[in-house]
Design a protein around this motif. Structure first.
Motif, PDB file in Angstrom:
ATOM      1  N   SER A 104      30.258   6.262  24.112  1.00 22.41           N
ATOM      2  CA  SER A 104      30.802   4.908  24.136  1.00 22.41           C
ATOM      3  C   SER A 104      29.699   3.870  24.161  1.00 22.41           C
ATOM      4  O   SER A 104      29.979   2.682  24.150  1.00 22.41           O
ATOM      5  N   GLY A 105      28.428   4.294  24.183  1.00 26.22           N
ATOM      6  CA  GLY A 105      27.341   3.326  24.271  1.00 26.22           C
ATOM      7  C   GLY A 105      26.219   3.545  23.292  1.00 26.22           C
ATOM      8  O   GLY A 105      25.246   2.799  23.286  1.00 26.22           O
ATOM      9  N   SER A 120      32.046   4.995  19.788  1.00 24.65           N
ATOM     10  CA  SER A 120      32.803   3.747  19.788  1.00 24.65           C
ATOM     11  C   SER A 120      31.891   2.520  19.745  1.00 24.65           C
ATOM     12  O   SER A 120      32.370   1.398  19.795  1.00 24.65           O
ATOM     13  N   SER A 121      30.568   2.742  19.630  1.00 22.52           N
ATOM     14  CA  SER A 121      29.665   1.584  19.592  1.00 22.52           C
ATOM     15  C   SER A 121      28.502   1.741  18.626  1.00 22.52           C
ATOM     16  O   SER A 121      27.675   0.849  18.514  1.00 22.52           O
ATOM     17  N   SER A 122      28.408   2.867  17.902  1.00 18.23           N
ATOM     18  CA  SER A 122      27.271   3.085  17.020  1.00 18.23           C
ATOM     19  C   SER A 122      27.637   4.112  15.949  1.00 18.23           C
ATOM     20  O   SER A 122      28.806   4.380  15.723  1.00 18.23           O
ATOM     21  N   VAL A 142      33.079   1.253  15.162  1.00 14.76           N
ATOM     22  CA  VAL A 142      32.425  -0.037  14.913  1.00 14.76           C
ATOM     23  C   VAL A 142      31.268   0.043  13.928  1.00 14.76           C
ATOM     24  O   VAL A 142      30.656  -0.967  13.617  1.00 14.76           O
TER      25      VAL A 142
END
Length: 182
Positions: free
Chosen positions: A40-41, A67-69, A95
């Motif tokens: 998630s990061g 969810s971020s990269s 994303v």
């Protein structure tokens, strides 16, 4: 991924998530990942986040997601060699970009296949690699076309020979033969 005979989930919150190794500068051979590899990061890779060594004869049947990269079925970033690997799960980024074998390819992907559902939400997706900058992709095949707002086919950049889309029946037969040999 299985640990002690039980399915395990690998999650990264602020660092990368990968099924076998965060960074591979050596050789990973004959490994398989099942279950979930999610972050998630940061980026997520089925076998490794960054590959500068060799990944040979490995497979992923996992759900690989970020969810971020970026997300890659075998590796998020390939700066080494990926040979004889297969992906038979899902690879997605909600994303950013995603690639069936590798999101970013700077070196060599040879003799690999992807029957994964590859989805890049905001950016783009590639059936074998989302971005093939200075690398070579040869003798690979894929079944599903990638999904994304600005989807790409197999990759962008240069490629070698005999990289092709095949039918579902051919894919299932190839997957079964590949698993028997590994």
């Amino acid at each position: 991924m299985y640990v002690g005979g039980r399915e395990a989930k690998v999650r990264g919150v602020t660092s990368s998530a990968s099924g076998i190794a965060a960074s591979n500068a050596g050789t990973i051979t004959g490994c398989g990942v099942h279950g979930t590899v999610s972050s998630s990061g940061s980026p997520a890779g089925g076998i490794a986040y960054i590959n500068t060594g060799t990944i040979n004869g490995c497979y992923s049947e996992a759900k690989v997601t970020s969810s971020s990269s970026q997300a890659g079925g075998i590796a998020t970033s390939n700066e080494g060699t990926i040979t004889g690997c297969g992906v038979h799960g899902t690879v997605s980024s909600s994303v950013s970009s995603a690639g069936g074998i590798a999101c970013w390819n700077y070196r060599t992907i040879n003799g690999c296949y992807s029957v994964a559902k590859v989805t890049g939400s905001v950016s783009q997706a590639g059936a074998i690699a989302y971005h093939n900058d200075t690398g070579y992709i040869t003798n690979c095949f894929w079944y599903r076309h990638p999904q994304g707002n600005a989807q790409r086919g197999i990759f962008s950049g240069r490629a070698g020979e005999a990289t092709e889309y095949i039918s579902e029946t051919e894919t299932i037969n190839a997957w079964n033969l590949w698993k028997q040999g590994n």
